[in-house]
Design a protein around this motif. Structure first.
Motif, PDB file in Angstrom:
ATOM      1  N   GLY A 192      42.431  39.571  43.083  1.00  0.00           N
ATOM      2  CA  GLY A 192      42.876  40.094  41.802  1.00  0.00           C
ATOM      3  C   GLY A 192      44.134  39.397  41.304  1.00  0.00           C
ATOM      4  O   GLY A 192      44.400  39.370  40.103  1.00  0.00           O
ATOM      5  N   ASP A 246      38.229  42.050  36.021  1.00  0.00           N
ATOM      6  CA  ASP A 246      38.785  43.384  35.761  1.00  0.00           C
ATOM      7  C   ASP A 246      39.082  43.602  34.279  1.00  0.00           C
ATOM      8  O   ASP A 246      38.815  44.668  33.734  1.00  0.00           O
ATOM      9  CB  ASP A 246      40.065  43.608  36.582  1.00  0.00           C
ATOM     10  CG  ASP A 246      39.777  43.662  38.075  1.00  0.00           C
ATOM     11  OD1 ASP A 246      38.613  43.888  38.453  1.00  0.00           O
ATOM     12  OD2 ASP A 246      40.719  43.470  38.870  1.00  0.00           O
ATOM     13  N   GLY A 257      35.449  44.345  38.954  1.00  0.00           N
ATOM     14  CA  GLY A 257      34.668  43.303  39.623  1.00  0.00           C
ATOM     15  C   GLY A 257      33.377  43.813  40.256  1.00  0.00           C
ATOM     16  O   GLY A 257      32.284  43.310  39.968  1.00  0.00           O
ATOM     17  N   ASN A 271      29.511  43.006  39.063  1.00  0.00           N
ATOM     18  CA  ASN A 271      28.587  42.402  40.033  1.00  0.00           C
ATOM     19  C   ASN A 271      27.268  43.186  40.094  1.00  0.00           C
ATOM     20  O   ASN A 271      26.172  42.623  40.059  1.00  0.00           O
ATOM     21  CB  ASN A 271      29.257  42.377  41.408  1.00  0.00           C
ATOM     22  CG  ASN A 271      28.573  41.472  42.408  1.00  0.00           C
ATOM     23  OD1 ASN A 271      29.074  41.236  43.493  1.00  0.00           O
ATOM     24  ND2 ASN A 271      27.409  40.930  42.085  1.00  0.00           N
ATOM     25  N   GLY A 326      39.234  39.442  47.547  1.00  0.00           N
ATOM     26  CA  GLY A 326      38.347  40.460  46.970  1.00  0.00           C
ATOM     27  C   GLY A 326      37.130  39.906  46.259  1.00  0.00           C
ATOM     28  O   GLY A 326      36.017  40.432  46.392  1.00  0.00           O
ATOM     29  N   ASN A 372      31.777  38.990  45.815  1.00  0.00           N
ATOM     30  CA  ASN A 372      30.840  38.828  44.695  1.00  0.00           C
ATOM     31  C   ASN A 372      29.595  38.037  45.108  1.00  0.00           C
ATOM     32  O   ASN A 372      29.705  36.948  45.674  1.00  0.00           O
ATOM     33  CB  ASN A 372      31.575  38.111  43.553  1.00  0.00           C
ATOM     34  CG  ASN A 372      30.711  37.980  42.327  1.00  0.00           C
ATOM     35  OD1 ASN A 372      29.995  37.009  42.180  1.00  0.00           O
ATOM     36  ND2 ASN A 372      30.767  38.968  41.464  1.00  0.00           N
TER      37      ASN A 372
HETATM   38  O1  KG4 Z   1      41.858  40.780  47.538  1.00  0.00           O
HETATM   39  P1  KG4 Z   1      41.862  42.019  46.733  1.00  0.00           P
HETATM   40  O2  KG4 Z   1      41.383  43.289  47.365  1.00  0.00           O
HETATM   41  O3  KG4 Z   1      43.282  42.370  46.178  1.00  0.00           O
HETATM   42  C1  KG4 Z   1      44.198  41.446  45.737  1.00  0.00           C
HETATM   43  O4  KG4 Z   1      44.125  41.084  44.550  1.00  0.00           O
HETATM   44  O5  KG4 Z   1      45.035  41.051  46.583  1.00  0.00           O
HETATM   45  O6  KG4 Z   1      40.999  41.695  45.430  1.00  0.00           O
HETATM   46  C2  KG4 Z   1      40.763  42.642  44.430  1.00  0.00           C
HETATM   47  C3  KG4 Z   1      39.951  41.972  43.342  1.00  0.00           C
HETATM   48  C4  KG4 Z   1      39.778  42.826  42.096  1.00  0.00           C
HETATM   49  O7  KG4 Z   1      40.056  42.019  40.982  1.00  0.00           O
HETATM   50  C5  KG4 Z   1      38.303  43.213  42.151  1.00  0.00           C
HETATM   51  O8  KG4 Z   1      37.741  43.431  40.880  1.00  0.00           O
HETATM   52  C6  KG4 Z   1      37.703  42.002  42.827  1.00  0.00           C
HETATM   53  O9  KG4 Z   1      38.627  41.669  43.826  1.00  0.00           O
HETATM   54  N1  KG4 Z   1      36.382  42.263  43.410  1.00  0.00           N
HETATM   55  C7  KG4 Z   1      35.241  41.724  42.947  1.00  0.00           C
HETATM   56  C8  KG4 Z   1      34.194  42.236  43.733  1.00  0.00           C
HETATM   57  N2  KG4 Z   1      34.742  43.065  44.671  1.00  0.00           N
HETATM   58  C9  KG4 Z   1      36.083  43.067  44.454  1.00  0.00           C
HETATM   59  N3  KG4 Z   1      35.037  40.872  41.933  1.00  0.00           N
HETATM   60  C10 KG4 Z   1      33.776  40.504  41.691  1.00  0.00           C
HETATM   61  N4  KG4 Z   1      32.712  40.959  42.399  1.00  0.00           N
HETATM   62  C11 KG4 Z   1      32.865  41.817  43.422  1.00  0.00           C
HETATM   63  N5  KG4 Z   1      31.811  42.237  44.110  1.00  0.00           N
END
Ligand code: KG4
Length: 341
Positions: free
Chosen positions: A142, A172, A185, A189, A276, A280
């Motif tokens: 994110g 997001d 996200g 997906n 994160g 996807n």
């Molecule tokens: O790594 P993370 O948990 O937190 C940090 O940003 O450090 O990542 C969160 C991000 C969010 O923007 C969320 O929408 C995205 O990861 N995310 C996804 C999916 N699962 C989580 N984006 C696209 N598809 C997914 N399946």
């Protein structure tokens, strides 16, 4: 003698604690904070308060599930940064308190280094292929979109990164304008799997080198919605799945173009993905397809290690422990990312 590391992660909106024994996961507990959903994004002050409430029960549960007592711990690894200052301080202060009470060392971990090293967390009775150094890691979350050349656990070089929004932010923000909730996200997906990825065309950036940009795509997405909503107020509702599929396909294309370039430039053919957004399915399929086409070895993390978790912090702790690389008790947290960590 075994090394038992307690990892603590509190950089954003997940409070997590994990226990690793000689690199093998014994427990990984994550408390996600639903308080932010009503605001469409993480509210820093609420995040740090929720961490304060969660940290004791989460750590206790991780120790209990691991089947150990705190007296068995060799060291405590915690996320020192980057992240939200208030949230980081909760993890750091807790780690300090417990480490001094137990008279064991404290190990500071860079959150992004943790995401990369998540690939090295071993699980009992789960065979796993891990990358060998050097490898490339596409770190997509994110807050970050980076291509990292990983020379060793402590020598990681950012060779490309976003100049504006991160990939997760693009997911997001576009989800937010479609009224899909936060974080968007995973919802995009899910809907994308039912839509036509070729239905809509959104702008792709032309950025030099290995850097990324996602703000133009976001604007192009907003303009499409604005123009179409003028003609049909139900446009989003009627085209949700196709919009999500087309947006996801564009983000994946943008990400993969630079990964191809990075492999060409470095000659490194082992490519891992973390963060994160590595959950996807488009990103995972896209990278696997490139791997097959060009003969790269591709590493996809298990889903539970894609978003923020303490197992990835503990594995860096394990490496640093063996190098006796400890952190002084007066170390402050750091909120911002640096290019080299
Ligand atoms: O790594 P993370 O948990 O937190 C940090 O940003 O450090 O990542 C969160 C991000 C969010 O923007 C969320 O929408 C995205 O990861 N995310 C996804 C999916 N699962 C989580 N984006 C696209 N598809 C997914 N399946």
């Amino acid at each position: 003698m075994s090394t038992i590391i307690l990892g603590i992660e509190s950089s954003c909106d997940d409070t997590s604690a994990a226990v690793l024994k000689d690199g093998v996961l014994l427990s990984n507990v994550i408390a996600s904070q639903s308080v932010h959903e009503a605001y469409g994004g993480v509210v820093p002050e609420l995040a740090s308060r929720a961490h304060q409430q969660n940290i004791v029960p989460v750590v206790s549960e991780a120790i209990k599930r691991a089947g150990i007592t705190s007296a068995d711990l060799s060291a405590i690894a915690f996320t020192r940064g980057p992240g939200l200052m208030g949230s980081l301080l909760v993890g750091l202060s807790f780690a300090k308190g417990l480490a001094s009470a137990l008279n064991i060392p404290m190990i500071d971990v860079n959150h992004l280094q943790g995401h990369v090293m998540a690939h090295f967390v071993m699980e009992k009775d789960v065979p796993k292929d891990v990358p060998t150094y050097p490898f490339l890691c596409l770190l997509v979350s994110g807050g970050n979109s980076q291509i990292i050349r990983v020379n060793s656990y402590k020598d990681m070089e950012v060779i490309g990164q976003t100049i504006d929004d991160a990939a997760g932010e693009a997911f997001d923000k576009c989800a937010k304008v479609m009224g899909l909730g936060y974080p968007g996200g995973p919802v995009i997906n899910r809907l994308a799997n039912e839509g036509d990825p070729k239905k809509f065309k959104f702008a792709k950036p032309h950025i030099e080198g290995l850097n990324y940009s996602f703000s133009g795509l976001k604007t192009s997405f907003l303009y499409t919605l604005r123009d179409e909503l003028k003609k049909d107020p139900d446009f989003i509702e009627k085209n949700k799945a196709d919009l999500c599929a087309s947006l996801q396909a564009t983000i994946v294309d943008i990400l993969m173009d630079k990964v191809k370039k990075a492999v060409k430039q470095t000659g490194i053919k082992q490519v891992a993905v973390s963060g994160g957004v590595s959950a996807n399915s488009g990103v995972r399929d896209g990278l696997s397809a490139l791997g097959e086409k060009y003969g790269w070895k591709v590493f996809l993390p298990p889903f539970k290690f894609t978003t923020d978790n303490a197992a990835m912090i503990a594995i860096v702790g394990q490496h640093k422990f063996l190098d006796r690389d400890f952190c002084p008790f007066d170390a402050p947290s750091f909120a911002r990312v640096t290019d080299k960590f």
